[in-house]
Design an enzyme around this catalytic site. Structure first.
Site, PDB file in Angstrom:
ATOM      1  N   ILE A  69      -9.729   9.485  -2.629  1.00  0.00           N
ATOM      2  CA  ILE A  69     -10.095   9.047  -1.280  1.00  0.00           C
ATOM      3  C   ILE A  69      -9.548  10.069  -0.281  1.00  0.00           C
ATOM      4  O   ILE A  69      -8.416  10.540  -0.435  1.00  0.00           O
ATOM      5  CB  ILE A  69      -9.469   7.660  -0.965  1.00  0.00           C
ATOM      6  CG1 ILE A  69      -9.721   6.641  -2.093  1.00  0.00           C
ATOM      7  CG2 ILE A  69      -9.944   7.138   0.389  1.00  0.00           C
ATOM      8  CD1 ILE A  69     -11.138   6.202  -2.301  1.00  0.00           C
ATOM      9  N   ALA A  81       2.658   7.166 -14.666  1.00  0.00           N
ATOM     10  CA  ALA A  81       3.452   6.063 -15.225  1.00  0.00           C
ATOM     11  C   ALA A  81       3.700   4.996 -14.160  1.00  0.00           C
ATOM     12  O   ALA A  81       3.633   3.791 -14.443  1.00  0.00           O
ATOM     13  CB  ALA A  81       4.776   6.595 -15.765  1.00  0.00           C
ATOM     14  N   ASN A 117       0.806  -1.231   0.000  1.00  0.00           N
ATOM     15  CA  ASN A 117       0.000   0.000   0.000  1.00  0.00           C
ATOM     16  C   ASN A 117       0.839   1.282   0.000  1.00  0.00           C
ATOM     17  O   ASN A 117       0.390   2.307  -0.519  1.00  0.00           O
ATOM     18  CB  ASN A 117      -0.920  -0.031   1.233  1.00  0.00           C
ATOM     19  CG  ASN A 117      -1.529   1.322   1.534  1.00  0.00           C
ATOM     20  OD1 ASN A 117      -2.470   1.752   0.881  1.00  0.00           O
ATOM     21  ND2 ASN A 117      -0.962   2.035   2.513  1.00  0.00           N
ATOM     22  N   SER A 147      -4.041   2.711  -8.645  1.00  0.00           N
ATOM     23  CA  SER A 147      -4.797   3.970  -8.579  1.00  0.00           C
ATOM     24  C   SER A 147      -5.599   4.069  -9.865  1.00  0.00           C
ATOM     25  O   SER A 147      -5.266   3.400 -10.859  1.00  0.00           O
ATOM     26  CB  SER A 147      -3.822   5.149  -8.504  1.00  0.00           C
ATOM     27  OG  SER A 147      -4.496   6.370  -8.718  1.00  0.00           O
ATOM     28  N   TYR A 177       3.794   9.844 -11.458  1.00  0.00           N
ATOM     29  CA  TYR A 177       2.790   9.095 -10.685  1.00  0.00           C
ATOM     30  C   TYR A 177       1.941   8.247 -11.635  1.00  0.00           C
ATOM     31  O   TYR A 177       1.705   7.061 -11.391  1.00  0.00           O
ATOM     32  CB  TYR A 177       1.917  10.061  -9.881  1.00  0.00           C
ATOM     33  CG  TYR A 177       0.978   9.383  -8.904  1.00  0.00           C
ATOM     34  CD1 TYR A 177       1.434   8.909  -7.669  1.00  0.00           C
ATOM     35  CD2 TYR A 177      -0.376   9.214  -9.198  1.00  0.00           C
ATOM     36  CE1 TYR A 177       0.566   8.299  -6.763  1.00  0.00           C
ATOM     37  CE2 TYR A 177      -1.249   8.613  -8.306  1.00  0.00           C
ATOM     38  CZ  TYR A 177      -0.771   8.156  -7.082  1.00  0.00           C
ATOM     39  OH  TYR A 177      -1.626   7.551  -6.194  1.00  0.00           O
TER      40      TYR A 177
HETATM   41  P1  NAI Z   1      -0.838   8.547   3.011  1.00  0.00           P
HETATM   42  O1  NAI Z   1       0.195   9.558   2.650  1.00  0.00           O
HETATM   43  O2  NAI Z   1      -1.985   8.951   3.857  1.00  0.00           O
HETATM   44  O3  NAI Z   1      -0.157   7.268   3.662  1.00  0.00           O
HETATM   45  C1  NAI Z   1       0.956   6.673   3.080  1.00  0.00           C
HETATM   46  C2  NAI Z   1       1.708   5.894   4.151  1.00  0.00           C
HETATM   47  O4  NAI Z   1       2.843   5.308   3.498  1.00  0.00           O
HETATM   48  C3  NAI Z   1       2.241   6.784   5.285  1.00  0.00           C
HETATM   49  O5  NAI Z   1       1.977   6.171   6.530  1.00  0.00           O
HETATM   50  C4  NAI Z   1       3.733   6.876   4.999  1.00  0.00           C
HETATM   51  O6  NAI Z   1       4.521   7.008   6.163  1.00  0.00           O
HETATM   52  C5  NAI Z   1       3.997   5.555   4.293  1.00  0.00           C
HETATM   53  N1  NAI Z   1       5.166   5.620   3.427  1.00  0.00           N
HETATM   54  C6  NAI Z   1       5.440   6.538   2.473  1.00  0.00           C
HETATM   55  N2  NAI Z   1       6.653   6.301   1.938  1.00  0.00           N
HETATM   56  C7  NAI Z   1       7.163   5.202   2.573  1.00  0.00           C
HETATM   57  C8  NAI Z   1       8.373   4.471   2.467  1.00  0.00           C
HETATM   58  N3  NAI Z   1       9.343   4.834   1.619  1.00  0.00           N
HETATM   59  N4  NAI Z   1       8.530   3.395   3.256  1.00  0.00           N
HETATM   60  C9  NAI Z   1       7.580   3.026   4.140  1.00  0.00           C
HETATM   61  N5  NAI Z   1       6.417   3.683   4.294  1.00  0.00           N
HETATM   62  C10 NAI Z   1       6.206   4.753   3.511  1.00  0.00           C
HETATM   63  O7  NAI Z   1      -1.355   7.974   1.581  1.00  0.00           O
HETATM   64  P2  NAI Z   1      -2.724   7.308   1.152  1.00  0.00           P
HETATM   65  O8  NAI Z   1      -3.561   8.352   0.502  1.00  0.00           O
HETATM   66  O9  NAI Z   1      -3.291   6.503   2.259  1.00  0.00           O
HETATM   67  O10 NAI Z   1      -2.220   6.367  -0.027  1.00  0.00           O
HETATM   68  C11 NAI Z   1      -1.974   4.992   0.137  1.00  0.00           C
HETATM   69  C12 NAI Z   1      -1.804   4.368  -1.235  1.00  0.00           C
HETATM   70  O11 NAI Z   1      -2.978   4.596  -2.011  1.00  0.00           O
HETATM   71  C13 NAI Z   1      -0.653   4.945  -2.064  1.00  0.00           C
HETATM   72  O12 NAI Z   1      -0.044   3.899  -2.802  1.00  0.00           O
HETATM   73  C14 NAI Z   1      -1.349   5.924  -2.999  1.00  0.00           C
HETATM   74  O13 NAI Z   1      -0.622   6.141  -4.176  1.00  0.00           O
HETATM   75  C15 NAI Z   1      -2.642   5.180  -3.259  1.00  0.00           C
HETATM   76  N6  NAI Z   1      -3.750   5.994  -3.728  1.00  0.00           N
HETATM   77  C16 NAI Z   1      -4.257   7.009  -2.966  1.00  0.00           C
HETATM   78  C17 NAI Z   1      -5.353   7.728  -3.411  1.00  0.00           C
HETATM   79  C18 NAI Z   1      -6.002   8.796  -2.583  1.00  0.00           C
HETATM   80  O14 NAI Z   1      -6.922   9.465  -3.103  1.00  0.00           O
HETATM   81  N7  NAI Z   1      -5.610   9.007  -1.334  1.00  0.00           N
HETATM   82  C19 NAI Z   1      -5.958   7.446  -4.716  1.00  0.00           C
HETATM   83  C20 NAI Z   1      -5.351   6.358  -5.419  1.00  0.00           C
HETATM   84  C21 NAI Z   1      -4.294   5.661  -4.932  1.00  0.00           C
END
Ligand code: NAI
Length: 246
Positions: free
Chosen positions: A189, A158, A90, A143, A156
């Site tokens: 989201i 790509a 995730n 996504s 992003y």
């Molecule tokens: P968020 O920023 O709220 O949470 C991401 C989590 O990943 C954080 O706890 C962060 O500490 C951790 N993280 C980031 N880089 C890291 C690394 N190098 N090593 C370990 N942990 C790491 O993000 P969110 O919105 O919950 O996104 C989660 C996933 O969902 C991501 O892959 C994002 O691309 C994807 N996504 C999010 C959308 C949205 O609307 N929020 C839409 C589509 C996909």
């Protein structure tokens, strides 16, 4: 009946946002959890809350770009539980809609390192255990930016298309060994990643006319982790309120 009873699940990026919601949803269904995140303090908070509900959960600090730390994560999980049933990839970062001409090689590499290469690294560490068990589920968070353009910037978009391609490759290669590999494609989201952007963004291009909640993505993740989806592999499923249908 608990849908994930005693399944050992690693969720990356589960200290906040969607990963946190997935961790709670998995715990509610009886999973044993490894809360893997670079932010140890928040990961500990999530693990403590899950333990207080009566489930097994451990926080583990890991940067998903660091192979040594990822190997330690797998050793830790096997040491605690002696198996891995579910890997939910995730963790991810956003490029703030940076277009191609403005994307530096540094940004491109960073986005790919976390969003794509980390999934490759972790899958390769987990697959030998799942092959030995003859069972397992890998769920990759893509996504809608992996399905259509303009939902992110160049790197992003790509990177998320690459996640879906890699998901299909894994499904084709490892299905016969008892492992199913699927991807979730969330729409917009509400999470810490998007909170600021969504303050001013309209919802009228989304047929359901609202942004999604983290629990709505977590529900799909539970289904894909559970035996209810045992004939599903290589699927890339949108949870987007209908956005990519129009
Ligand atoms: P968020 O920023 O709220 O949470 C991401 C989590 O990943 C954080 O706890 C962060 O500490 C951790 N993280 C980031 N880089 C890291 C690394 N190098 N090593 C370990 N942990 C790491 O993000 P969110 O919105 O919950 O996104 C989660 C996933 O969902 C991501 O892959 C994002 O691309 C994807 N996504 C999010 C959308 C949205 O609307 N929020 C839409 C589509 C996909």
């Amino acid at each position: 009946m608990l849908r994930l009873k005693d399944k050992v699940c690693i969720i990356t990026g589960s200290a906040s946002g969607m990963g946190e919601a997935e961790a709670f949803a998995f715990a509610k269904q009886g999973a044993k959890l490894i809360i893997a995140d670079q932010n140890l303090e928040l990961a500990e908070t999530v693990a403590n809350q899950i333990r207080s509900l009566g489930n097994e959960a451990f926080a583990f600090q890991v940067d998903v770009t660091n192979i040594i730390q990822l190997e330690a994560l797998i050793d830790f999980t096997i040491g605690k539980f002696d198996r891995i049933d579910v890997l939910l990839n995730n963790a991810g970062i956003f490029d703030k809609y940076t277009n191609s001409l403005e994307t530096t090689e540094y940004l491109w590499d960073k986005i790919f390192d976390i969003n794509v290469k980390a999934i490759f690294r972790l899958s390769n560490l987990v697959l030998p255990h799942m092959i030995q068990q003859k069972s397992g589920a890998i769920i990759n968070v893509g996504s809608i930016a992996g399905l259509v353009a303009k939902m992110g910037g160049a790197s992003y978009t790509a990177s998320k298309h690459a996640v879906l391609g890699y998901t299909k490759h894994l499904a084709a290669e490892y299905g016969q060994l008892g492992i199913k590999i699927n991807a979730i494609c969330p729409g917009t989201i509400k999470t810490p990643m998007t909170a600021k952007m969504l303050e001013t963004r309209p919802t009228d291009k989304i047929p359901l006319d609202r942004f999604g909640d983290t629990s709505e993505v977590a529900d799909l993740a539970v289904f894909l982790a559970s035996d209810e989806s045992k004939f599903m592999s290589g699927a890339c499923i949108a949870v987007d309120g209908g956005f990519t249908a129009v």
